[in-house]
Design a protein around this motif. Structure first.
Motif, short mmCIF file in Angstrom:
data_model
loop_
_atom_site.label_atom_id
_atom_site.label_comp_id
_atom_site.label_asym_id
_atom_site.label_seq_id
_atom_site.Cartn_x
_atom_site.Cartn_y
_atom_site.Cartn_z
N THR A 10 0.86 -1.19 0.00
CA THR A 10 0.00 0.00 0.00
C THR A 10 0.89 1.23 0.00
N ILE A 11 0.54 2.18 -0.85
CA ILE A 11 1.24 3.46 -0.92
C ILE A 11 0.21 4.54 -0.62
N GLU A 12 0.59 5.48 0.24
CA GLU A 12 -0.33 6.56 0.60
C GLU A 12 0.35 7.90 0.35
N ARG A 13 -0.41 8.82 -0.24
CA ARG A 13 0.07 10.18 -0.47
C ARG A 13 -1.03 11.16 -0.09
N ARG A 14 -0.62 12.35 0.30
CA ARG A 14 -1.56 13.45 0.55
C ARG A 14 -1.27 14.53 -0.48
N TYR A 15 -2.33 15.11 -1.01
CA TYR A 15 -2.21 16.15 -2.02
C TYR A 15 -3.00 17.38 -1.57
N PRO A 16 -2.51 18.58 -1.86
CA PRO A 16 -3.23 19.80 -1.49
C PRO A 16 -4.32 20.13 -2.53
N HIS A 17 -5.08 19.13 -2.89
CA HIS A 17 -6.14 19.28 -3.90
C HIS A 17 -7.37 18.55 -3.40
N SER A 18 -8.52 18.90 -3.93
CA SER A 18 -9.76 18.27 -3.50
C SER A 18 -9.81 16.80 -3.90
N PRO A 19 -10.56 16.00 -3.14
CA PRO A 19 -10.74 14.59 -3.55
C PRO A 19 -11.29 14.47 -4.97
N GLU A 20 -12.15 15.39 -5.36
CA GLU A 20 -12.73 15.34 -6.72
C GLU A 20 -11.65 15.53 -7.78
N GLU A 108 -8.14 4.50 -3.23
CA GLU A 108 -9.10 5.07 -2.29
C GLU A 108 -8.75 6.54 -2.09
N VAL A 109 -9.73 7.41 -2.33
CA VAL A 109 -9.54 8.85 -2.20
C VAL A 109 -10.43 9.34 -1.06
N ALA A 110 -9.88 10.16 -0.16
CA ALA A 110 -10.65 10.66 0.97
C ALA A 110 -10.20 12.08 1.31
N PRO A 111 -11.09 12.87 1.89
CA PRO A 111 -10.68 14.19 2.35
C PRO A 111 -9.60 14.06 3.42
N ALA A 112 -8.67 15.01 3.42
CA ALA A 112 -7.60 15.05 4.42
C ALA A 112 -7.24 16.51 4.65
N ALA A 116 -6.56 16.07 -0.04
CA ALA A 116 -7.04 14.69 -0.19
C ALA A 116 -5.92 13.71 0.12
N ARG A 117 -6.34 12.53 0.59
CA ARG A 117 -5.42 11.42 0.79
C ARG A 117 -5.73 10.38 -0.28
N LEU A 118 -4.68 9.87 -0.90
CA LEU A 118 -4.82 8.78 -1.86
C LEU A 118 -4.13 7.57 -1.27
N ARG A 119 -4.83 6.45 -1.23
CA ARG A 119 -4.25 5.17 -0.81
C ARG A 119 -4.38 4.22 -2.00
N VAL A 120 -3.26 3.70 -2.46
CA VAL A 120 -3.23 2.72 -3.54
C VAL A 120 -2.78 1.39 -2.95
N THR A 121 -3.65 0.39 -3.06
CA THR A 121 -3.29 -0.96 -2.60
C THR A 121 -3.15 -1.85 -3.82
N HIS A 122 -2.01 -2.50 -3.93
CA HIS A 122 -1.68 -3.35 -5.08
C HIS A 122 -1.51 -4.78 -4.57
N GLN A 123 -2.38 -5.67 -5.01
CA GLN A 123 -2.31 -7.09 -4.64
C GLN A 123 -2.01 -7.86 -5.93
N ALA A 124 -0.94 -8.64 -5.93
CA ALA A 124 -0.54 -9.27 -7.19
C ALA A 124 0.00 -10.67 -7.00
N VAL A 125 -0.08 -11.41 -8.10
CA VAL A 125 0.64 -12.66 -8.23
C VAL A 125 1.62 -12.45 -9.39
N PHE A 126 2.88 -12.80 -9.14
CA PHE A 126 3.94 -12.66 -10.13
C PHE A 126 4.31 -14.05 -10.64
N TYR A 127 4.38 -14.17 -11.96
CA TYR A 127 4.69 -15.45 -12.60
C TYR A 127 6.17 -15.51 -12.96
N GLU A 128 6.59 -16.62 -13.54
CA GLU A 128 7.99 -16.82 -13.93
C GLU A 128 8.46 -15.64 -14.77
N GLY A 129 9.66 -15.15 -14.46
CA GLY A 129 10.27 -14.09 -15.25
C GLY A 129 9.72 -12.70 -14.97
#
Length: 153
Positions: A10-20, A108-112, A116-129
């Motif tokens: 999960t990566i989280e960032r805050r931006y000085p911009h509206s959630p919209e 996920e975008v929410a007021p902060a 706004a706060r942005l939370r990006v959650t990345h769930q993955a399966v990695f294959y050969e190579g």
């Protein structure tokens, strides 16, 4: 036996911009390529932003990469959208025509405070190579930093 690796970050960032504004930059067919395709040679970047809609990207790796001239393809589908709050996107990546990973990405975008706060959650399966979890996380950190530049423009 085929090798697979699973990973979640999960990566989280805050931006000085509206959630919209943040949500628009993530979902807009005009704005997303400006932060997602920076420094990449994209021959296709299409977005059908609706539940069940497809997102497709085709990139040719540059001479400064480990695989110059190799095609990377991302093919995905929007699984869930809550306007100005959440996007769930599934995606499969191929490198040179070989499938290397499948992922579920949740924005996920929410007021902060005044922004706004942005939370990006990345769930993955990695294959050969595959590039693997560390390189993928680094790539996403660069992407969310690129997003900041697009928001500030």
């Amino acid at each position: 036996m085929a090798e697979t690796r699973h990973d979640t970050f999960t990566i989280e960032r805050r931006y000085p911009h509206s959630p919209e504004k943040v949500f628009a930059a993530i979902s807009s067919p005009e704005l997303k390529p400006k932060w997602f395709a920076v420094g990449r040679n994209a021959s296709d970047f299409s977005i059908d932003f609706r539940v069940g809609g497809r997102e497709h990207q085709l990139f040719t790796m540059g001479d400064d990469t480990p695989f110059p001239g190799t095609i990377i393809e991302n093919d995905g589908r929007y699984e869930d959208i809550v306007p100005n709050e959440r996007i769930v996107h599934s995606s499969t990546m191929t490198l040179g025509g070989r499938r290397i990973s499948s992922a579920l990405i949740t924005y996920e975008v929410a007021p902060a405070g005044d922004g706004a706060r942005l939370r990006v959650t990345h769930q993955a399966v990695f294959y050969e190579g595959a590039d693997g979890p560390d390189m993928r996380k680094h790539g996403w950190e660069v992407l969310v930093d690129n997003l900041s530049e697009v928001l500030d423009a």
